[in-house]
Design a protein around this motif. Structure first.
Motif, PDB file in Angstrom:
ATOM      1  N   SER A  18       0.841  -1.202   0.000  1.00  0.00           N
ATOM      2  CA  SER A  18       0.000   0.000   0.000  1.00  0.00           C
ATOM      3  C   SER A  18       0.872   1.246   0.000  1.00  0.00           C
ATOM      4  N   VAL A  19       0.263   2.357  -0.399  1.00  0.00           N
ATOM      5  CA  VAL A  19       1.001   3.619  -0.486  1.00  0.00           C
ATOM      6  C   VAL A  19       0.314   4.655   0.391  1.00  0.00           C
ATOM      7  N   LEU A  29       3.687   9.359  -6.774  1.00  0.00           N
ATOM      8  CA  LEU A  29       4.122   7.964  -6.623  1.00  0.00           C
ATOM      9  C   LEU A  29       3.261   7.050  -7.490  1.00  0.00           C
ATOM     10  N   PHE A  30       1.952   7.269  -7.465  1.00  0.00           N
ATOM     11  CA  PHE A  30       1.055   6.463  -8.303  1.00  0.00           C
ATOM     12  C   PHE A  30       1.407   6.625  -9.772  1.00  0.00           C
ATOM     13  N   ASP A  31       1.539   7.889 -10.191  1.00  0.00           N
ATOM     14  CA  ASP A  31       1.810   8.155 -11.602  1.00  0.00           C
ATOM     15  C   ASP A  31       3.107   7.510 -12.066  1.00  0.00           C
ATOM     16  N   GLY A  33       4.123   4.752 -11.139  1.00  0.00           N
ATOM     17  CA  GLY A  33       3.961   3.295 -11.161  1.00  0.00           C
ATOM     18  C   GLY A  33       4.105   2.620  -9.815  1.00  0.00           C
ATOM     19  N   THR A  35       2.319   1.434  -7.407  1.00  0.00           N
ATOM     20  CA  THR A  35       0.962   1.069  -7.005  1.00  0.00           C
ATOM     21  C   THR A  35       1.005  -0.343  -6.442  1.00  0.00           C
ATOM     22  N   PRO A  36      -0.014  -0.718  -5.644  1.00  0.00           N
ATOM     23  CA  PRO A  36      -0.010  -2.045  -5.048  1.00  0.00           C
ATOM     24  C   PRO A  36       0.190  -3.131  -6.116  1.00  0.00           C
TER      25      PRO A  36
END
Lengths: 78, 798
Positions: A18-19, A29-31, A33, A35-36
């Motif tokens: 998880s983030v 962070l999601f952008d 990559g 991601t879980p």
């Protein structure tokens, strides 16, 4: 076993579980990559110990320890 | 004319493609985010001319960084006829993340699969046809660098631009498909273009969309209250990012066939990286590389043979011939940069000498003075530095192109953080050594506004190419007079600029520009060999720019200066000997006392106004400082008749002779010019980038005050070393004052924050951040807040 990316040592691998964090930083962070389910390997630490460089989704990403602390990782027990 | 937009991740080869399509010479670097402004050109090989727009590189269409907003607004508002989405085939997963977002707009698109050659070299394969079926848009493999597949790309793009396309999403089967569909229907009925794109962004809580469609957002909020997910709760932003990547890794992996044996052997890139970012040697290597760059460009005694006394008096074969001393003198062998400098110097010297001789017998003294001093004196003084500027640029371009600069940001981030900046700020700063204008524009890659303002303000302290002549000429003159090392002085002055920049940043980040240390999450591009063609184009571009500037704004300025220095207020001609009576001298003498504390004011006597005038002309273009020296020094030499125009270094030696300025005064003069208000063009850029008038005005004041204080401190300490104690005491007092003030203010803010209560999402990492901030801020009060910290005190205390 779960631990944050910040506590990884060089060469250690794991899968993002998880983030945390908020707003801009988390979205970034999601952008990028993080991601879980994404697999991460800590490649190296900068000369002063921070930031760190990781391999993720086939490329190299650098982030600080404070940001790495927001990434909770699942690592295989050994 | 139809419009195609190039969109893609940073550093995926967009600008290379743009250059090859349009024949433009935009700068390409191996650093994420070299293009921060959109620019356009024309592609002519389609049935009708196509306007191609190069958008800044982005990872996502989120609203968080200025360049993402630029690209997004362009796609949605300007409605290009087609988007060419460039995808780096060596990094398919992350690149397709952006593709999935662009697919959601209604704009026709094609995917250009770039760097296919590199993929094949690794032994992997990507099936473009499988990708095409999955994405439902044309996918064309290309190599932007080797110009392969470009014609096919543009032909298919042209055909696709004529067809209508409706947005599609990979989220169609996700947990959020229902709400996305509902919101899309609402937006569609309201007549919104690209309803699917807007609907998804709205569901993501995108701040721009929420502001634009408050009514529809209520639907999202209602849905959200009922929704829960085991992993993410009702954090839709996270769910959507997650779904996108899940979809990509599940479906697009079919298109990618990896060579068996998953991990390749250590590549060359990895090996280079091991050395360059080594835990112990990384920083020393960086320092050595930087020193080598300057040494190769400026050293008069390149191999230190002169210092060791290894050179005989007669080693220079050109003695007594044209170009004497081009390769150095008995004091040492010249570095490549200096040899080129000497070469051009000999050429321009011969030209102006020949013209001066030709005119000597035929024309009036007045006309000779105008041509030889007014035109050639200023122009050649500036032009002679072109070789060194180009050599320096070449080294910086190579370092950037190979990907080393990105590693430097990685190595130095820890240090930058101490100043309250992120390693990302390194790029605009290093670009400042080239020219402040692109550097200031590049600050758009910084996500934090206060970090941006602080960075823009200190960019001029990173001495640009136009300030190089000031440095080189004065350092050269000092070196000649006191037989010291020109490159050491030059390097030292660059260091002084950097030091002032660092101290100013620390000061600002602790006073007017306080804020949390911005995050540092950056892609590190793979190393690659520098591209000779791109490098050549870039240098040619720089040369053209410099020469053009020399022949336009600088030429006009030098002519104006010559006239002003040879006419009185009553518009009568004054010969060189009586220049003191001219208009320019009058203005200069008026300003002269202002610079007395800096060592180049009243103490210089009658001819001292030249320095005041030169500093003022520098506001138009920094090259003017030396151009002014060239023009005025040529006139100060008695009996100029047969003299050739004086080049930079000689003009400074002449002025030293005429005014008796001390070395401390000269260094202070450089320091003042380096840190004061930059040239006109850079000031205009700063105004545009800073946004508000208030910030712009305070920035101008900041530059003036900083330069005045830096000049004074340099002069005082240089002239009377014991004044260093006074400076340190003032610095210490300022630091103590700032700390005390911040403590008081923090105490107030702290109470308010405690009342509001912390709204942390995940406590363990919020703690970590808080701890880091606490560790980041007080660093400024430690020992490194030396003499100049106090300087900046005045600047910001207004």
């Amino acid at each position: 076993m779960k631990k944050t990316l910040e506590t990884f040592s060089v060469g250690e691998r794991g899968v993002v579980s998880s983030v945390g964090g908020e707003g801009k930083m988390r979205r970034r962070l999601f952008d990028m990559g993080v991601t879980p389910g994404a697999e991460i390997m800590l490649r190296k630490k900068a000369p002063l110990g921070d930031p760190v460089e990781v391999s993720i989704r086939g490329y190299e990403l650098t982030l600080r320890k404070t940001e790495a602390a927001c990434v909770l990782m699942e690592v295989a027990n050994d | 004319m139809i419009k195609f937009a190039l969109a893609g991740n940073p550093n995926c080869g967009k600008t290379t493609l743009f250059n090859n399509l349009t024949g433009a010479t935009a700068h390409v670097g191996n650093w994420p985010g070299v293009t921060v402004e959109k620019r356009d050109g024309v592609y002519k090989k389609c049935p009708e001319p196509v306007s191609v727009v190069d958008l800044p590189g982005i990872y996502s269409l989120s609203p968080y960084t200025p360049e993402e907003v630029i690209a997004r607004n362009y796609i949605l508002d300007e409605k290009p006829d087609l988007i060419i989405n460039i995808v780096d085939a060596t990094n398919l997963e992350r690149n397709l993340y952006l593709t999935t977002q662009i697919l959601e707009t209604d704009v026709p698109m094609v995917v250009a699969l770039n760097m296919m050659d590199a993929v094949e070299k690794n032994g992997d394969k990507i099936d473009a046809r499988v990708l095409e079926d999955l994405l439902a848009v044309p996918v064309v493999p290309i190599s932007a660098l080797r110009e392969k597949g470009l014609k096919e790309l543009m032909d298919r793009a042209y055909a696709a631009s004529k067809r209508r396309r409706d947005g599609v999403s990979v989220l169609g089967s996700s947990r959020l498909a229902g709400i996305i569909g509902d919101v899309k229907a609402l937006l569609y009925n309201a007549g919104v273009d690209s309803p699917l794109f807007h609907a998804i962004k709205l569901v993501e809580n995108d701040e721009i969309e929420v502001a634009n469609h408050p009514e529809e957002y209520k639907t999202v909020q209602e849905y959200k209250e009922r929704f829960t997910d085991d992993v993410f709760g009702n954090d839709f932003e996270a769910i959507i990012a997650d779904e996108r990547y899940k979809y990509i890794s599940k479906h697009f992996s079919k298109a990618l066939v990896r060579k068996s044996g998953e991990k390749h052997a250590l590549s060359r890139s990895d090996k280079a990286d091991k050395v360059l970012t080594h835990r112990i040697w990384g920083i020393p290597i960086f320092v050595v590389i930087m020193f080598a760059v300057f040494h190769l460009t400026f050293a008069e005694d390149f191999l230190y043979l002169g210092a060791m006394g290894a050179l005989g008096e007669g080693w220079v074969s050109l003695a007594g011939k044209w170009g004497e001393g081009m390769f150095g003198s008995a004091d040492g062998i010249a570095s490549p940069g200096v040899i080129l400098f000497n070469l051009l110097d000999s050429i321009t010297g011969s030209i102006s000498g020949a013209i001066g001789d030709a005119m000597a017998s035929t024309t009036s003294e007045w006309a000779q003075g105008f041509v030889v001093d007014g035109i050639f004196g200023g122009l050649f003084a500036v032009l002679s530095f072109l070789p060194q500027i180009i050599v320096l640029f070449m080294f910086f371009s190579i370092l950037e192109d190979t990907g080393y600069m990105a590693r430097v940001a990685f190595i130095l981030d820890r240090i930058f953080r101490k100043f309250g900046l992120s390693g990302r700020a390194f790029m605009p700063m290093i670009m400042g050594f080239g020219c402040s204008i692109p550097a200031m524009i590049n600050t758009r890659t910084l996500a934090d506004d206060k970090e941006r303002t602080a960075t823009i303000r200190v960019i001029p302290f990173f001495s640009c190419g136009a300030k190089l002549p000031i440095l080189a000429a004065i350092a050269g003159a000092i070196a000649q007079l006191y037989s010291s090392n020109a490159d050491a002085i030059t390097f030292g002055m660059y260091m002084l600029g950097i030091t002032v920049a660092i101290l100013s940043v620390i000061f600002m980040r602790n006073t007017t520009m306080r804020g949390d240390t911005p995050p540092f999450i950056m892609e590190l591009p793979a190393y690659h060999a520098p591209q000779a063609k791109a490098l050549g184009l870039h240098l040619w571009d720089k040369t053209k720019h410099f020469v053009k500037k020399a022949f336009t704004i600088i030429l006009v300025s030098t002519i104006a200066i010559w006239f002003l220095s040879h006419f009185t207020w009553a518009w009568t001609y004054v010969p060189d000997e009586n220049m003191d009576e001219s208009i320019l001298a009058g203005i200069g003498q008026l300003l002269q006392p202002l610079f007395t504390p800096l060592g180049f004011g009243s103490q210089l006597g009658a001819a001292g106004w030249v320095f005041a005038v030169a500093a003022v002309t520098g506001l138009i273009a920094k090259e003017n400082v030396i151009a002014t020296f060239g023009t005025l020094a040529a006139c100060l030499v008695a009996g100029f008749q047969a003299d050739e125009a004086l080049e930079g270094i000689d003009s400074v030696t002449t002025l030293i002779g005429a005014t008796g300025i001390s070395t401390a005064g000269l260094i202070s003069f450089i320091a003042f010019n380096m840190t004061t208000i930059p040239c006109f063009a850079a000031v205009a850029t700063a105004k545009a980038e800073l946004g508000t008038k208030k910030l712009f005005k305070s920035t101008l004041v900041f530059w003036l005050v900083v330069s005045y204080i830096v000049g004074t401190v340099v002069y005082l300490v240089g002239e009377w070393w014991w004044t260093v104690f006074i400076v340190l005491a003032v610095a210490a007092a300022t630091v103590v004052g700032v700390i005390a003030y911040n403590r008081k203010r923090d105490a107030k803010v702290g109470l308010a924050a405690a009342g509001a209560g912390a709204i942390g999402r995940q406590s363990e990492c919020d703690h970590a951040e808080a701890a880091a901030d606490a560790d980041g801020l007080p660093t400024a009060d430690s020992d490194d807040a030396g003499e100049d910290a106090a300087d900046d005190g005045g600047a910001e205390d207004k």
